[in-house]
Design an enzyme around this catalytic site. Sequence first.
Site, mmCIF file in Angstrom:
data_model
loop_
_atom_site.group_PDB
_atom_site.id
_atom_site.type_symbol
_atom_site.label_atom_id
_atom_site.label_comp_id
_atom_site.label_asym_id
_atom_site.label_seq_id
_atom_site.Cartn_x
_atom_site.Cartn_y
_atom_site.Cartn_z
ATOM 1 N N CYS A 131 0.845 -1.199 0.000
ATOM 2 C CA CYS A 131 0.000 0.000 0.000
ATOM 3 C C CYS A 131 0.881 1.251 0.000
ATOM 4 O O CYS A 131 1.451 1.627 1.029
ATOM 5 C CB CYS A 131 -0.924 0.017 1.215
ATOM 6 S SG CYS A 131 -1.972 1.500 1.264
ATOM 7 N N CYS A 134 -0.211 4.015 2.508
ATOM 8 C CA CYS A 134 0.129 3.699 3.905
ATOM 9 C C CYS A 134 1.640 3.775 4.129
ATOM 10 O O CYS A 134 2.081 4.238 5.186
ATOM 11 C CB CYS A 134 -0.406 2.323 4.289
ATOM 12 S SG CYS A 134 -2.225 2.263 4.362
#
Length: 181
Positions: A131, A134
């Site tokens: 991700c 993130c």
Amino acid sequence: MSIEQLKSAMPDYAKDTKLNIGAVLSQPMLSAKQTWGTALACALASRNATVIKAIGAEAAAHLDATETAAAKTAASLMAMNNIYYRFVHLSSTPDFATMRAGLRMNGIANHGTDPLTFELISLAVSAINGCGRCIESHEHEVYQKGATKEQVQAVVKIASVIHAVAATLEGAEALGDTPAA
């Protein structure tokens, strides 16, 4: 199962990965709780029972119950957040970036370990889960909390090797490969 037994279970063609296990679990720029919290959370994120048991057994000697729970919390939260925020990041619909997620994430603030360690662990798991949003967020947070680039690299190396061990063992089992005696 121990780390040594985990290494012994690795097939010959994974010699580099086998050698890297010990190296990444003894990096001087990380504390024991950063190393083993990251290792445990990454084992959980890699979803291989053999790896989880081996890393979990070794981590128990280095982490107290609160630190162990924090590593598990990071792995669980990142399993959810990494999917959601990766979707938001990759979606062609910009509205998702402005919409409230509505996902419960209290563990990010109430994990019981020091904030830098929790963020380093979350960063490593986010790397496994791929991700970008993130990774960017946790990388920003670790630097704000005083991490060095070497510490960031160290936890990501732990993530990469533990994930490689899990993938190698699953592949070897599926192919019927056996390690050298």
